[in-house]
Scaffold this motif. Structure first.
Motif, PDB file in Angstrom:
ATOM      1  N   TYR A  21      -2.041   9.781   4.892  1.00 12.69           N
ATOM      2  CA  TYR A  21      -3.437   9.719   5.335  1.00 12.69           C
ATOM      3  C   TYR A  21      -4.224   8.733   4.475  1.00 12.69           C
ATOM      4  O   TYR A  21      -4.927   7.865   4.990  1.00 12.69           O
ATOM      5  N   ASN A  22      -4.096   8.864   3.160  1.00 14.37           N
ATOM      6  CA  ASN A  22      -4.854   8.000   2.250  1.00 14.37           C
ATOM      7  C   ASN A  22      -4.446   6.538   2.367  1.00 14.37           C
ATOM      8  O   ASN A  22      -5.298   5.642   2.297  1.00 14.37           O
ATOM      9  N   SER A  23      -3.170   6.267   2.543  1.00 14.22           N
ATOM     10  CA  SER A  23      -2.734   4.879   2.688  1.00 14.22           C
ATOM     11  C   SER A  23      -3.225   4.306   4.014  1.00 14.22           C
ATOM     12  O   SER A  23      -3.672   3.159   4.075  1.00 14.22           O
ATOM     13  N   ALA A  24      -3.185   5.100   5.079  1.00 14.29           N
ATOM     14  CA  ALA A  24      -3.690   4.638   6.375  1.00 14.29           C
ATOM     15  C   ALA A  24      -5.185   4.352   6.288  1.00 14.29           C
ATOM     16  O   ALA A  24      -5.669   3.347   6.827  1.00 14.29           O
ATOM     17  N   ILE A  44       0.844  -1.205   0.000  1.00 17.19           N
ATOM     18  CA  ILE A  44       0.000   0.000   0.000  1.00 17.19           C
ATOM     19  C   ILE A  44       0.875   1.250   0.000  1.00 17.19           C
ATOM     20  O   ILE A  44       0.675   2.167  -0.802  1.00 17.19           O
ATOM     21  N   PHE A  45       1.862   1.293   0.896  1.00 21.61           N
ATOM     22  CA  PHE A  45       2.744   2.449   0.953  1.00 21.61           C
ATOM     23  C   PHE A  45       3.465   2.658  -0.375  1.00 21.61           C
ATOM     24  O   PHE A  45       3.607   3.783  -0.839  1.00 21.61           O
ATOM     25  N   ASP A  46       3.924   1.567  -0.987  1.00 25.70           N
ATOM     26  CA  ASP A  46       4.617   1.676  -2.274  1.00 25.70           C
ATOM     27  C   ASP A  46       3.717   2.314  -3.325  1.00 25.70           C
ATOM     28  O   ASP A  46       4.183   3.072  -4.178  1.00 25.70           O
ATOM     29  N   ILE A  96       7.247  11.923   5.177  1.00 22.39           N
ATOM     30  CA  ILE A  96       8.086  10.992   5.943  1.00 22.39           C
ATOM     31  C   ILE A  96       8.763  10.062   4.963  1.00 22.39           C
ATOM     32  O   ILE A  96       8.248   9.839   3.857  1.00 22.39           O
ATOM     33  N   ASP A  97       9.911   9.538   5.344  1.00 29.69           N
ATOM     34  CA  ASP A  97      10.563   8.594   4.438  1.00 29.69           C
ATOM     35  C   ASP A  97      10.034   7.178   4.704  1.00 29.69           C
ATOM     36  O   ASP A  97       9.308   6.938   5.662  1.00 29.69           O
ATOM     37  N   ASP A 118      12.277   6.520  -0.969  1.00 28.49           N
ATOM     38  CA  ASP A 118      10.887   6.868  -1.243  1.00 28.49           C
ATOM     39  C   ASP A 118      10.308   7.606  -0.040  1.00 28.49           C
ATOM     40  O   ASP A 118      10.709   7.377   1.102  1.00 28.49           O
ATOM     41  N   ILE A 119       9.354   8.482  -0.315  1.00 26.71           N
ATOM     42  CA  ILE A 119       8.712   9.253   0.746  1.00 26.71           C
ATOM     43  C   ILE A 119       7.195   9.153   0.614  1.00 26.71           C
ATOM     44  O   ILE A 119       6.664   8.841  -0.450  1.00 26.71           O
TER      45      ILE A 119
END
Length: 104
Positions: free
Chosen positions: A57-60, A30-32, A98-99, A49-50
């Motif tokens: 927010y959207n990934s959470a 998801i983060f990727d 954030i990284d 990657d950051i």
């Protein structure tokens, strides 16, 4: 009010239960999908990657929806009550991103 608080606590508890390797793989995928390439002040790639604040927010929200089988508006309400204070704990420099090492 008490019932609503109980539901919100259930979301947090369910998310904490997801700590197995496959859960971490899912979060990474998801983060990727939401990450972008980090750049230094001159615009050169940093190799890290950051996640922007908006993409974090959207990934959470996506993860919370899946793990708790929630409609989007319930996950949004949960995050609207908690995201900002937690973001400030992670983005201590106020950079707006954030990284990848801080994403989990």
């Amino acid at each position: 009010m008490g019932d609503q608080t109980s539901k919100m606590n259930q979301i947090g508890n369910m998310s904490r239960k997801h700590s197995a390797a496959e859960d971490e793989d899912y979060m990474k995928s998801i983060f990727d999908g939401y990450a972008s390439q980090g750049k230094d002040k001159k615009g050169n790639p940093t190799g890290m990657d950051i996640l922007s604040k908006e993409n974090a927010y959207n990934s959470a929200k996506e993860i919370i929806e899946k793990w708790n089988d929630l409609p989007e508006q319930n996950a949004k309400k949960y995050l609207d009550e908690r995201f900002e204070s937690n973001w400030k704990k992670i983005d201590v420099n106020g950079s707006g991103f954030i990284d990848e090492t801080e994403a989990f």
